[in-house]
Design a protein around this motif. Structure first.
Motif, PDB file in Angstrom:
ATOM      1  N   GLY A 280       0.841  -0.841  -0.223  1.00  0.00           N
ATOM      2  CA  GLY A 280       0.034  -0.303   0.216  1.00  0.00           C
ATOM      3  C   GLY A 280       1.240   0.609  -0.162  1.00  0.00           C
ATOM      4  O   GLY A 280       2.083   0.868   0.879  1.00  0.00           O
ATOM      5  N   GLY A 281       0.466   2.152  -0.674  1.00  0.00           N
ATOM      6  CA  GLY A 281       1.835   3.582  -1.126  1.00  0.00           C
ATOM      7  C   GLY A 281       2.242   2.912  -1.653  1.00  0.00           C
ATOM      8  O   GLY A 281       2.570   2.656  -2.943  1.00  0.00           O
ATOM      9  N   GLY A 282       3.953   3.710  -1.205  1.00  0.00           N
ATOM     10  CA  GLY A 282       5.016   3.045  -1.989  1.00  0.00           C
ATOM     11  C   GLY A 282       5.222   1.384  -2.873  1.00  0.00           C
ATOM     12  O   GLY A 282       6.023   1.055  -3.068  1.00  0.00           O
ATOM     13  N   ILE A 283       4.757   0.391  -1.586  1.00  0.00           N
ATOM     14  CA  ILE A 283       4.901  -0.735  -1.762  1.00  0.00           C
ATOM     15  C   ILE A 283       4.213  -1.747  -2.711  1.00  0.00           C
ATOM     16  O   ILE A 283       2.551  -1.376  -1.702  1.00  0.00           O
ATOM     17  N   ARG A 284       3.701  -2.300  -3.590  1.00  0.00           N
ATOM     18  CA  ARG A 284       3.149  -2.903  -3.819  1.00  0.00           C
ATOM     19  C   ARG A 284       2.747  -4.456  -4.105  1.00  0.00           C
ATOM     20  O   ARG A 284       3.531  -4.621  -2.907  1.00  0.00           O
ATOM     21  N   HIS A 285       1.412  -4.093  -3.561  1.00  0.00           N
ATOM     22  CA  HIS A 285       0.810  -6.068  -3.461  1.00  0.00           C
ATOM     23  C   HIS A 285       1.503  -6.993  -3.514  1.00  0.00           C
ATOM     24  O   HIS A 285       1.512  -6.700  -5.174  1.00  0.00           O
ATOM     25  N   GLY A 286       1.354  -8.026  -3.563  1.00  0.00           N
ATOM     26  CA  GLY A 286       2.046  -9.478  -3.710  1.00  0.00           C
ATOM     27  C   GLY A 286       3.028 -10.059  -3.174  1.00  0.00           C
ATOM     28  O   GLY A 286       3.551 -10.495  -4.438  1.00  0.00           O
ATOM     29  N   ARG A 287       3.738  -9.104  -2.343  1.00  0.00           N
ATOM     30  CA  ARG A 287       5.246  -9.274  -1.815  1.00  0.00           C
ATOM     31  C   ARG A 287       5.246 -10.290  -0.803  1.00  0.00           C
ATOM     32  O   ARG A 287       6.661  -9.812  -1.082  1.00  0.00           O
ATOM     33  N   ILE A 288       5.149 -10.630  -1.058  1.00  0.00           N
ATOM     34  CA  ILE A 288       5.225 -11.281   0.647  1.00  0.00           C
ATOM     35  C   ILE A 288       6.239 -11.969   0.213  1.00  0.00           C
ATOM     36  O   ILE A 288       7.060 -12.208   1.586  1.00  0.00           O
ATOM     37  N   VAL A 289       6.880 -13.064  -0.935  1.00  0.00           N
ATOM     38  CA  VAL A 289       7.130 -13.688  -0.707  1.00  0.00           C
ATOM     39  C   VAL A 289       9.517 -13.227  -1.425  1.00  0.00           C
ATOM     40  O   VAL A 289       9.949 -13.601  -0.575  1.00  0.00           O
ATOM     41  N   ASP A 290       9.216 -11.816  -1.225  1.00  0.00           N
ATOM     42  CA  ASP A 290      10.148 -10.553  -0.630  1.00  0.00           C
ATOM     43  C   ASP A 290      10.852 -10.245   0.271  1.00  0.00           C
ATOM     44  O   ASP A 290      11.514 -10.796   0.723  1.00  0.00           O
ATOM     45  N   GLU A 291       9.237 -10.517   1.445  1.00  0.00           N
ATOM     46  CA  GLU A 291       9.778 -10.399   2.396  1.00  0.00           C
ATOM     47  C   GLU A 291      10.385 -11.358   3.253  1.00  0.00           C
ATOM     48  O   GLU A 291      10.683 -11.743   4.571  1.00  0.00           O
ATOM     49  N   ILE A 292       9.546 -12.846   3.003  1.00  0.00           N
ATOM     50  CA  ILE A 292      10.206 -13.862   3.460  1.00  0.00           C
ATOM     51  C   ILE A 292      11.254 -14.220   3.636  1.00  0.00           C
ATOM     52  O   ILE A 292      12.439 -14.121   3.700  1.00  0.00           O
ATOM     53  N   ALA A 293      12.377 -14.160   2.113  1.00  0.00           N
ATOM     54  CA  ALA A 293      13.463 -14.057   1.219  1.00  0.00           C
ATOM     55  C   ALA A 293      14.474 -13.527   1.708  1.00  0.00           C
ATOM     56  O   ALA A 293      15.399 -13.573   2.340  1.00  0.00           O
ATOM     57  N   ALA A 294      14.069 -11.588   2.600  1.00  0.00           N
ATOM     58  CA  ALA A 294      14.567 -11.093   3.256  1.00  0.00           C
ATOM     59  C   ALA A 294      15.183 -11.453   4.893  1.00  0.00           C
ATOM     60  O   ALA A 294      15.930 -11.178   5.317  1.00  0.00           O
ATOM     61  N   LEU A 295      13.734 -11.705   5.057  1.00  0.00           N
ATOM     62  CA  LEU A 295      14.179 -12.511   7.044  1.00  0.00           C
ATOM     63  C   LEU A 295      14.856 -13.238   7.705  1.00  0.00           C
ATOM     64  O   LEU A 295      14.826 -13.349   7.755  1.00  0.00           O
ATOM     65  N   ALA A 296      15.360 -14.893   6.200  1.00  0.00           N
ATOM     66  CA  ALA A 296      16.111 -15.044   5.844  1.00  0.00           C
ATOM     67  C   ALA A 296      17.545 -15.093   6.127  1.00  0.00           C
ATOM     68  O   ALA A 296      17.421 -15.519   6.894  1.00  0.00           O
ATOM     69  N   GLU A 297      17.968 -13.652   5.227  1.00  0.00           N
ATOM     70  CA  GLU A 297      18.545 -13.712   5.107  1.00  0.00           C
ATOM     71  C   GLU A 297      19.305 -12.923   5.865  1.00  0.00           C
ATOM     72  O   GLU A 297      20.680 -12.635   6.275  1.00  0.00           O
ATOM     73  N   VAL A 298      18.277 -12.039   6.755  1.00  0.00           N
ATOM     74  CA  VAL A 298      18.616 -11.265   8.100  1.00  0.00           C
ATOM     75  C   VAL A 298      18.984 -11.582   9.187  1.00  0.00           C
ATOM     76  O   VAL A 298      19.775 -11.044   9.977  1.00  0.00           O
ATOM     77  N   GLY A 299      18.821 -13.067   8.950  1.00  0.00           N
ATOM     78  CA  GLY A 299      19.489 -14.073  10.003  1.00  0.00           C
ATOM     79  C   GLY A 299      18.201 -14.893  11.028  1.00  0.00           C
ATOM     80  O   GLY A 299      18.190 -15.723  11.662  1.00  0.00           O
ATOM     81  N   LEU A 300      16.949 -14.835  10.198  1.00  0.00           N
ATOM     82  CA  LEU A 300      16.055 -15.714  10.687  1.00  0.00           C
ATOM     83  C   LEU A 300      16.136 -17.539  10.211  1.00  0.00           C
ATOM     84  O   LEU A 300      16.004 -18.280  10.757  1.00  0.00           O
ATOM     85  N   GLY A 301      16.440 -17.280   8.831  1.00  0.00           N
ATOM     86  CA  GLY A 301      16.614 -18.593   8.170  1.00  0.00           C
ATOM     87  C   GLY A 301      15.448 -19.152   7.638  1.00  0.00           C
ATOM     88  O   GLY A 301      14.478 -18.037   8.233  1.00  0.00           O
ATOM     89  N   THR A 302      15.536 -19.711   6.292  1.00  0.00           N
ATOM     90  CA  THR A 302      14.446 -20.300   5.868  1.00  0.00           C
ATOM     91  C   THR A 302      13.093 -20.743   6.398  1.00  0.00           C
ATOM     92  O   THR A 302      11.749 -20.266   6.545  1.00  0.00           O
ATOM     93  N   GLU A 303      13.767 -21.927   7.445  1.00  0.00           N
ATOM     94  CA  GLU A 303      12.511 -22.429   8.033  1.00  0.00           C
ATOM     95  C   GLU A 303      11.579 -21.672   8.997  1.00  0.00           C
ATOM     96  O   GLU A 303      10.306 -21.533   8.943  1.00  0.00           O
ATOM     97  N   ARG A 304      12.756 -20.637   9.843  1.00  0.00           N
ATOM     98  CA  ARG A 304      11.707 -19.758  10.375  1.00  0.00           C
ATOM     99  C   ARG A 304      11.431 -18.585   9.637  1.00  0.00           C
ATOM    100  O   ARG A 304      10.006 -18.405  10.304  1.00  0.00           O
ATOM    101  N   ALA A 305      11.034 -17.800   8.831  1.00  0.00           N
ATOM    102  CA  ALA A 305      10.669 -17.258   7.872  1.00  0.00           C
ATOM    103  C   ALA A 305       9.839 -17.516   7.065  1.00  0.00           C
ATOM    104  O   ALA A 305       8.744 -16.690   7.483  1.00  0.00           O
ATOM    105  N   LEU A 306       9.563 -19.123   7.178  1.00  0.00           N
ATOM    106  CA  LEU A 306       8.234 -19.096   6.316  1.00  0.00           C
ATOM    107  C   LEU A 306       7.360 -19.603   7.364  1.00  0.00           C
ATOM    108  O   LEU A 306       5.939 -18.872   7.274  1.00  0.00           O
TER     109      LEU A 306
END
Length: 357
Positions: A280-306
């Motif tokens: 909404g606003g400056g971020i288009r809808h439908g980008r949840i997979v991008d956020e999952i990938a970012a959380l995995a990379e920042v230290g949450l890991g893929t399984e916990r990011a999922l």
């Protein structure tokens, strides 16, 4: 038609053995096999969750209801079948009858002070003492209440808190007495101690977290939704400040520079972290997979990011996962998303209450 889902089920059980889930023609997960059901094979996840989005906000502010419908359809098509709408200036409840819309957990209108948030979006309190009353009004209609915790203050030329600590404490008590939870937009450092000490349930963005406020959140179990793909916009926010607000511009660049380290420290401290895009606003809808990938990379890991975007987030929001009798909000993907999150971008099936989207 009834469906037969077969494959590993990533529901937090830790059991990778292929299983069978059946979906009845009522759209619910069935208790046992259904003869003649159409079979779908793949890796099976609870419907994804975008825990911070805005259905009803576009680049120019509030949108018409039909545009909000399109936003919801876009989120659902991406697999995000449960949204926590963190503030919308329009009433999107008429969309709840649309079978292709995600389920929306609402926070009502943003609550702010005059000229201390994006024009046209919030309800403004002329005096800070009005906050408890405004919180009570939102809590009567919504399970969440959204505060603007800090924003640029023009005389100071930088981010400053909007609310006194005693008012925040009263406002939290008012919301909790009505069974609602409270979250707040916070970019900087200075609003965080008062919000956390007052008993807030969640912090959005949280780029100003320090060792002290991370420890406060960890002790209280306060959740964090870091909206990492929106934080990537901080340099452009700083550029827009130009020569008019140089302190704000420098501050936003500093927050951005340490943002990944900040979120990693919050994760290491055990703070519950959930996936939200700030669509909404400056971020288009439908980008949840991008956020999952970012959380995995920042230290949450893929399984916990999922989990932060599926089963764990659903439990946090009080919504069911893949259990008998629950609505069949399901994403099926061709490969193990714990190995490669990009498989989420090409789902074999997305079901909303058993309806194939």
């Amino acid at each position: 038609m009834p469906l037969h889902l077969h494959g590993p089920v990533l529901d937090g059980s830790g059991d990778d053995a292929p299983r069978d889930l059946y979906v009845g023609d009522d759209g619910l997960i069935a208790d046992g096999a259904i003869a003649g059901a159409d079979r779908i094979d793949g890796w099976i996840l609870p419907g994804l969750v975008d825990a911070h989005c805005h259905v009803g906000i576009g680049p120019d502010g509030p949108v018409e209801l039909e545009e909000a419908r399109t936003q919801g359809h876009t989120d659902a098509a991406s697999g995000a079948l449960l949204l926590r709408d963190c503030g919308s200036p329009i009433d999107t409840r008429p969309l709840d009858d649309d079978p292709r819309m995600p389920e929306i957990v609402r926070a009502g209108r943003h609550l702010a002070r005059p000229k201390r948030y994006i024009r046209g979006l919030p309800i403004d309190a002329d005096d800070p003492s009005e906050l408890p009353r405004l919180v009570a009004e939102q809590a009567e209609r919504n399970p969440w209440v959204k505060l603007v915790g800090d924003w640029i203050e023009r005389e100071a030329g930088d981010l400053t808190p909007l609310w006194p600590d005693d008012v925040l404490a009263e406002a939290m008590a008012v919301a909790h007495d009505r069974g609602a939870r409270v979250t707040a937009h916070v970019f900087g450092e200075h609003a965080l101690p008062g919000l956390i000490a007052a008993g807030i349930d969640c912090i959005e963005h949280g780029t100003g977290l320090t060792d002290e406020t991370i420890a406060m959140m960890a002790q209280r179990g306060t959740a964090l939704v870091p909206t990492l793909i929106n934080v990537e916009n901080f340099p452009s926010f700083a550029d827009a400040a130009g020569d008019k607000f140089p302190a704000y511009g420098a501050h936003m660049r500093q927050l951005y520079a340490r943002s990944r380290e900040t979120v990693a420290a919050a994760i290491d401290a055990g703070i519950p972290v959930y996936a939200g895009t700030d669509a909404g606003g400056g971020i288009r809808h439908g980008r949840i997979v991008d956020e999952i990938a970012a959380l995995a990379e920042v230290g949450l890991g893929t399984e916990r990011a999922l989990a932060a975007a599926s089963g764990a987030a659903r439990a946090w929001l009080g919504r069911p996962g893949l259990e008998v009798g629950a609505p069949a909000d399901v994403v099926v993907v061709p490969d193990d998303p714990r190995t490669d999150t990009s498989t989420l971008r090409r789902p074999t099936a997305v079901l909303r209450k058993g309806l194939m989207l």
